[in-house]
Design a protein around this motif. Sequence first.
Motif, PDB file in Angstrom:
ATOM      1  N   LEU A  46       1.178  -1.414  -0.128  1.00 54.36           N
ATOM      2  CA  LEU A  46       0.065   0.233  -0.484  1.00 54.36           C
ATOM      3  C   LEU A  46       0.374   1.308   0.089  1.00 54.36           C
ATOM      4  CD1 LEU A  46      -2.359  -0.954   2.957  1.00 54.36           C
ATOM      5  CD2 LEU A  46      -3.053  -1.240   0.071  1.00 54.36           C
ATOM      6  N   ARG A  65      -8.833   0.837  -3.246  1.00 50.95           N
ATOM      7  CA  ARG A  65      -9.662  -0.106  -2.047  1.00 50.95           C
ATOM      8  C   ARG A  65     -11.295  -0.024  -1.749  1.00 50.95           C
ATOM      9  NH1 ARG A  65      -6.392   1.791   3.243  1.00 50.95           N
ATOM     10  NH2 ARG A  65      -6.089  -0.041   4.368  1.00 50.95           N
ATOM     11  N   TYR A  85      -2.910   2.701  -1.797  1.00 53.16           N
ATOM     12  CA  TYR A  85      -3.861   2.444  -3.059  1.00 53.16           C
ATOM     13  C   TYR A  85      -2.582   0.684  -3.345  1.00 53.16           C
ATOM     14  CZ  TYR A  85      -5.911   6.480  -3.496  1.00 53.16           C
ATOM     15  OH  TYR A  85      -6.649   7.951  -3.539  1.00 53.16           O
ATOM     16  N   ILE A 101      -9.012  -3.632  -4.084  1.00 52.68           N
ATOM     17  CA  ILE A 101      -8.454  -4.472  -2.755  1.00 52.68           C
ATOM     18  C   ILE A 101     -10.275  -4.144  -2.174  1.00 52.68           C
ATOM     19  CG2 ILE A 101      -6.969  -4.379  -0.850  1.00 52.68           C
ATOM     20  CD1 ILE A 101      -5.246  -2.824  -3.514  1.00 52.68           C
ATOM     21  N   VAL A 124     -11.836  -4.501   1.889  1.00 53.38           N
ATOM     22  CA  VAL A 124     -11.208  -4.013   3.253  1.00 53.38           C
ATOM     23  C   VAL A 124     -12.615  -4.372   4.317  1.00 53.38           C
ATOM     24  CG1 VAL A 124     -10.451  -2.058   4.393  1.00 53.38           C
ATOM     25  CG2 VAL A 124      -9.391  -2.056   2.345  1.00 53.38           C
ATOM     26  N   GLU A 165      -7.677  -7.340   5.370  1.00 48.96           N
ATOM     27  CA  GLU A 165      -7.382  -6.809   3.481  1.00 48.96           C
ATOM     28  C   GLU A 165      -7.529  -8.715   2.664  1.00 48.96           C
ATOM     29  OE1 GLU A 165      -5.030  -5.157   1.566  1.00 48.96           O
ATOM     30  OE2 GLU A 165      -5.246  -2.837   2.640  1.00 48.96           O
TER      31      GLU A 165
END
Length: 440
Positions: A250, A290, A303, A345, A347, A364
């Motif tokens: 990230l 995300r 990101y 992604i 979360v 995640e």
Amino acid sequence: MNRTIERPKYLKKLVSLMDNGRVKIVTGARRSGKSYLLKELFKKELLAMGVPADHFIYLSFEGNDNNDLKNPLELEAHIRGLVKNDGKYYLIIDEAQNIFSITNPLFTGGKILLAKKGDENAITYVGVVLSLAKIENLDVYISGSNSRFLSRDIVTDFRDRGDEINVKPLSFSEFVSFKNENPETLYEEYSLYGGMPLTLSYAENREKENYLNNLYLLTYAKDLVERNKIKDDETINVLAKILSSSLGSLVNGEKISNTFVSNKLKISGETVNKYLGFLTEAYLIAKVDRYDIRGRKNIGALYKYYFTDLGIRNSLLHFLSRDFGHIMENIIYNELVYRGYSVEIGVINAFKKENGTTKRENYETDFLVRKGSLTYYIQSCYSLNDEQTYERETRPFRLIDDSFKKIIVTRLGGPIRHDEHGITQMGIVDFLLREDSLDL
């Protein structure tokens, strides 16, 4: 390269868009096979359909090819002269961005003068292409390979009068289809040298490495600097290397800016973000957002970036990277995009009590994958060889309170398995080669 590299997905897309009255705009990373797709594969398909050979018009503007037609007015007149009223014609304009922009001769006393930036009276290839597309028996296709054409704003130029076909480096299935060898062994080659078609023409590893090194330095880096008028080319090259080293991590502009400081270079987070945009526009990398699964909203701030081709990524690290897990994660991402899925992604927020205090923890899932009404959650785990690792990798899945398919992909093959939580486990080669792998 004597054998044909088949690109069935893209060929099928081109055929589906034939004769729809719109311009077909073929975009994608440099050297990913756009020209080959149009000049060789699409032509072969048209001839098989019965289109006469002289009704296929291919014009390349690479280098000094067709210099006499780089005047857009001359080009339009030439093509109109070729199209007769005897059936459908198919026009391919390759390296279209090399066609000159000129000031309309009505405003120059008839002289042909190159247009300056912002010239409201400019005649460009875009205008010519749109004009030609109005010819009833002419179907128009354009492509290009430098950063001006690679930039996503090319599609904006055509607004709602064009259809984009984005060509990517070879998928693993295309790679295996050409090589026709043991897929397990080929996976190792693919993860190191990527899917740029021309790498298949080299027998020796050193030749592949030289090609990929030069592809980045002499093509991508050169175009990025020229198109974006970057004065210090070292900065964008260092940024590309930082992204290569932080694959799957990230990041954001500020975080990367701090990494520059450790490399004894000073660059603001704002400039880093701008340069990240340049790299993304050139299809060298892809930015992945995300998404808060429970809150149903995107989360900013951090990101992930994946490389469109891992061969180029690995060349930036001198082919010394041993980060097998994140390389596999990148391959999975590219495959999902190749199949037409939107990818984020996932979360998940969870709360637990510890010493009388409620603590919030974030988990995640590597990929939240969607297409239409279909949704999947995917974890990439290179090695899943003990219960503790399995527990850690599947915990995000067990926190998601919906019934969408949940898949964990590992390096090792073997039978596809389903556990008591409905989680599917499969090897990477099965995942990549089976078109229905998300539904097994």
